[in-house]
Scaffold this motif. Structure first.
Motif, mmCIF file in Angstrom:
data_model
loop_
_atom_site.group_PDB
_atom_site.id
_atom_site.type_symbol
_atom_site.label_atom_id
_atom_site.label_comp_id
_atom_site.label_asym_id
_atom_site.label_seq_id
_atom_site.Cartn_x
_atom_site.Cartn_y
_atom_site.Cartn_z
ATOM 1 N N ARG A 1 -20.281 -32.210 31.741
ATOM 2 C CA ARG A 1 -21.377 -31.302 31.375
ATOM 3 C C ARG A 1 -21.212 -29.956 32.051
ATOM 4 O O ARG A 1 -21.364 -28.898 31.429
ATOM 5 C CB ARG A 1 -22.727 -31.896 31.749
ATOM 6 N N LEU B 1 -18.527 -27.904 30.381
ATOM 7 C CA LEU B 1 -19.002 -27.380 29.095
ATOM 8 C C LEU B 1 -20.010 -26.250 29.281
ATOM 9 O O LEU B 1 -19.954 -25.237 28.572
ATOM 10 C CB LEU B 1 -19.622 -28.500 28.253
ATOM 11 N N GLU B 2 -20.928 -26.420 30.236
ATOM 12 C CA GLU B 2 -21.924 -25.368 30.503
ATOM 13 C C GLU B 2 -21.229 -24.084 30.962
ATOM 14 O O GLU B 2 -21.630 -22.987 30.566
ATOM 15 C CB GLU B 2 -22.927 -25.829 31.561
ATOM 16 N N ASP B 3 -20.203 -24.201 31.787
ATOM 17 C CA ASP B 3 -19.471 -23.021 32.248
ATOM 18 C C ASP B 3 -18.652 -22.394 31.124
ATOM 19 O O ASP B 3 -18.596 -21.171 30.997
ATOM 20 C CB ASP B 3 -18.540 -23.383 33.409
ATOM 21 N N PHE C 1 -19.180 -22.497 27.887
ATOM 22 C CA PHE C 1 -19.979 -21.979 26.774
ATOM 23 C C PHE C 1 -21.309 -21.397 27.241
ATOM 24 O O PHE C 1 -22.325 -21.519 26.562
ATOM 25 C CB PHE C 1 -20.221 -23.087 25.747
ATOM 26 N N ALA C 2 -21.294 -20.757 28.388
ATOM 27 C CA ALA C 2 -22.520 -20.179 28.940
ATOM 28 C C ALA C 2 -22.980 -18.995 28.088
ATOM 29 O O ALA C 2 -22.179 -18.193 27.621
ATOM 30 C CB ALA C 2 -22.286 -19.729 30.375
ATOM 31 N N TRP D 1 -27.835 -23.282 23.778
ATOM 32 C CA TRP D 1 -27.145 -24.114 22.784
ATOM 33 C C TRP D 1 -26.309 -25.213 23.407
ATOM 34 O O TRP D 1 -26.223 -26.318 22.872
ATOM 35 C CB TRP D 1 -26.281 -23.250 21.870
ATOM 36 N N THR D 2 -25.654 -24.919 24.519
ATOM 37 C CA THR D 2 -24.768 -25.921 25.120
ATOM 38 C C THR D 2 -25.569 -27.124 25.600
ATOM 39 O O THR D 2 -25.220 -28.273 25.287
ATOM 40 C CB THR D 2 -23.957 -25.301 26.271
ATOM 41 N N THR D 3 -26.635 -26.900 26.337
ATOM 42 C CA THR D 3 -27.472 -28.009 26.813
ATOM 43 C C THR D 3 -28.085 -28.747 25.634
ATOM 44 O O THR D 3 -28.158 -29.981 25.618
ATOM 45 C CB THR D 3 -28.582 -27.504 27.755
ATOM 46 N N ALA E 1 -26.846 -29.066 22.579
ATOM 47 C CA ALA E 1 -25.801 -29.878 21.944
ATOM 48 C C ALA E 1 -25.432 -31.085 22.813
ATOM 49 O O ALA E 1 -25.215 -32.192 22.292
ATOM 50 C CB ALA E 1 -24.564 -29.023 21.673
ATOM 51 N N ILE E 2 -25.380 -30.889 24.116
ATOM 52 C CA ILE E 2 -25.063 -31.987 25.035
ATOM 53 C C ILE E 2 -26.122 -33.082 24.930
ATOM 54 O O ILE E 2 -25.800 -34.267 24.815
ATOM 55 C CB ILE E 2 -24.947 -31.456 26.481
ATOM 56 N N GLU F 1 -34.018 -24.385 31.899
ATOM 57 C CA GLU F 1 -33.710 -23.419 30.843
ATOM 58 C C GLU F 1 -34.941 -23.110 29.997
ATOM 59 O O GLU F 1 -35.106 -21.978 29.540
ATOM 60 C CB GLU F 1 -32.571 -23.953 29.973
#
Length: 146
Positions: free
Chosen positions: A35, A38-40, A42-43, A51-53, A55-56, A105
């Protein structure tokens, strides 16, 4: 004295078994690392839709629904199935998905965006979990080893 007709064999609770706790710990570390990467990678801006959180959490709900249904359909919660449930379900997916980041967020969004983000996350997460369950029902026959 009443007899309980649904008596199950005694076994150690997962929270009292150091080996099972280790499986959850290692799985959680793996899920959290994925996670974080991915957060880093697609920040986005702090005040934009996360969006990243999103989608996760939605994809994690799908995978968890699929995993748990597949494990239930394949047999008793013991041995490898129990390790998969705890290691992947509780560990990896518990670390991968995130309620705390989701809420932090949300506080950075406007009121309207925050309500929309929370509502759509919960609704789509539930739909994704249901879709994962349905997919497992279609792909895993009862009694089939996963």
């Amino acid at each position: 004295m009443a007899v309980n007709p649904i008596r199950r064999p005694a076994r150690a609770h997962a929270h009292r078994d150091p080996a099972l706790l280790g499986v959850v710990f290692v799985g959680g570390a793996i899920g959290t690392a994925i996670r974080s990467l991915l957060e880093d990678a697609f920040a986005g801006p702090a005040t934009s839709w996360p969006w990243t959180t999103f989608a996760i959490n939605v994809s994690g709900a799908f995978v968890l629904g699929f995993l748990l249904e597949a494990l239930v359909r394949s047999g008793e919660d013991a041995g490898g199935r129990r390790l998969a449930r705890l290691g992947i379900g509780t560990g990896v997916l518990g670390g991968f998905t995130t309620y705390s980041t989701f809420m932090v967020e949300t506080t950075k969004l406007s009121w309207a965006q925050g309500i929309s983000y929370v509502g759509s996350s919960v609704l789509l997460g539930a739909i994704a979990a249901w879709a994962g369950i349905r997919a497992a029902k279609g792909l895993v026959r009862i009694g089939e080893t996963v």
